[in-house]
Design a protein around this motif. Structure first.
Motif, mmCIF file in Angstrom:
data_model
loop_
_atom_site.group_PDB
_atom_site.id
_atom_site.type_symbol
_atom_site.label_atom_id
_atom_site.label_comp_id
_atom_site.label_asym_id
_atom_site.label_seq_id
_atom_site.Cartn_x
_atom_site.Cartn_y
_atom_site.Cartn_z
ATOM 1 N N LEU A 1 4.446 7.014 8.216
ATOM 2 C CA LEU A 1 5.808 7.564 8.286
ATOM 3 C C LEU A 1 5.796 9.049 7.954
ATOM 4 C CD1 LEU A 1 8.921 7.175 8.481
ATOM 5 C CD2 LEU A 1 8.864 6.582 6.043
ATOM 6 N N VAL A 2 6.364 9.858 8.863
ATOM 7 C CA VAL A 2 6.451 11.297 8.640
ATOM 8 C C VAL A 2 7.886 11.780 8.811
ATOM 9 C CG1 VAL A 2 4.064 11.746 9.384
ATOM 10 C CG2 VAL A 2 5.926 11.900 11.052
ATOM 11 N N TYR B 1 2.750 2.283 5.518
ATOM 12 C CA TYR B 1 3.300 0.952 5.300
ATOM 13 C C TYR B 1 2.424 -0.064 6.035
ATOM 14 C CZ TYR B 1 7.197 3.589 3.525
ATOM 15 O OH TYR B 1 7.970 4.449 2.789
ATOM 16 N N SER B 2 1.843 -0.998 5.271
ATOM 17 C CA SER B 2 0.852 -1.901 5.860
ATOM 18 C C SER B 2 1.109 -3.380 5.605
ATOM 19 C CB SER B 2 -0.538 -1.539 5.332
ATOM 20 O OG SER B 2 -0.596 -1.731 3.927
ATOM 21 N N ILE C 1 -2.581 -3.233 14.123
ATOM 22 C CA ILE C 1 -2.366 -2.134 15.062
ATOM 23 C C ILE C 1 -1.824 -0.947 14.265
ATOM 24 C CG2 ILE C 1 -1.039 -1.424 17.098
ATOM 25 C CD1 ILE C 1 -3.071 -3.688 17.638
ATOM 26 N N THR C 2 -2.248 0.266 14.609
ATOM 27 C CA THR C 2 -1.786 1.470 13.917
ATOM 28 C C THR C 2 -0.693 2.153 14.727
ATOM 29 O OG1 THR C 2 -4.001 1.777 13.007
ATOM 30 C CG2 THR C 2 -2.511 3.658 12.897
ATOM 31 N N GLY C 3 0.338 2.597 14.014
ATOM 32 C CA GLY C 3 1.433 3.290 14.671
ATOM 33 C C GLY C 3 1.994 4.400 13.812
ATOM 34 N N ALA C 4 2.942 5.111 14.374
ATOM 35 C CA ALA C 4 3.629 6.192 13.667
ATOM 36 C C ALA C 4 5.125 5.917 13.704
ATOM 37 C CB ALA C 4 3.337 7.538 14.325
ATOM 38 N N LEU D 1 2.468 4.361 -0.626
ATOM 39 C CA LEU D 1 1.398 3.584 -0.005
ATOM 40 C C LEU D 1 1.763 2.129 -0.262
ATOM 41 C CD1 LEU D 1 -1.313 3.386 1.418
ATOM 42 C CD2 LEU D 1 -2.415 3.572 -0.822
ATOM 43 N N ALA D 2 2.189 1.437 0.781
ATOM 44 C CA ALA D 2 2.696 0.061 0.597
ATOM 45 C C ALA D 2 2.105 -0.885 1.624
ATOM 46 C CB ALA D 2 4.212 0.065 0.730
#
Length: 151
Positions: free
Chosen positions: A99-100, A84-85, A20-23, A150-151
């Motif tokens: 992450l912003v 972060y993955s 799932i993609t999130g912010a 990028l992790a």
């Protein structure tokens, strides 16, 4: 509740088989303090953020999640801190989080009481690092070190 969540997690894994993609947001107040939320599910402090809804893009998700969880308004996104993955970054499900860093304004309030117990702003030297929710310790440390990850 724990067993129900394991069941839901298993079903979601079977159906989606994709993360799932999130912010996740590092909200910075005009005085430089960083805003954290205390999560309802764990009682731990963490960064605000959430899942990108179907039909949404990140530029819509970020201000929506910020408002829902902190009551604050997005002024501008300052920079991309990282993506972060790791499959273990979120104990609930495999998710990828963007992450912003964001400049924010307004009055802090936990709007979504189902997810958030409280909202508080911390100076950099007062951040409760060491026992944050999810992988937010790593995310905040990467940010404070000025890294792009990028992790």
């Amino acid at each position: 509740m724990g067993q129900l969540w394991r069941y839901i997690k298993t079903v979601m894994g079977i159906i989606f088989r994709h993360p799932i993609t999130g912010a996740t947001i590092i909200p910075i107040l005009p005085d430089g303090r960083i805003v954290l939320i205390r999560r309802q599910d764990t009682g731990k402090w963490g960064l605000p953020g959430g899942i990108v809804d179907w039909g949404e893009d990140l530029l819509t998700t970020i201000p929506r999640e910020l408002k829902e969880e902190t009551g604050l308004e997005l002024v501008k996104i300052c920079r991309l801190v990282g993506v972060y993955s790791s499959p273990n970054r979120d104990p609930r499900i495999h998710s990828i989080s963007v992450l912003v860093e964001a400049e924010v304004t307004g009055i802090m309030a936990a709007i979504d009481k189902l997810e958030v117990l409280e909202v508080e702003a911390f100076s950099r030297d007062q951040l409760p690092l060491g026992n944050l929710s999810h992988d937010h310790d790593r995310q905040l440390r990467d940010y404070l070190q000025g890294l792009t990850v990028l992790a």
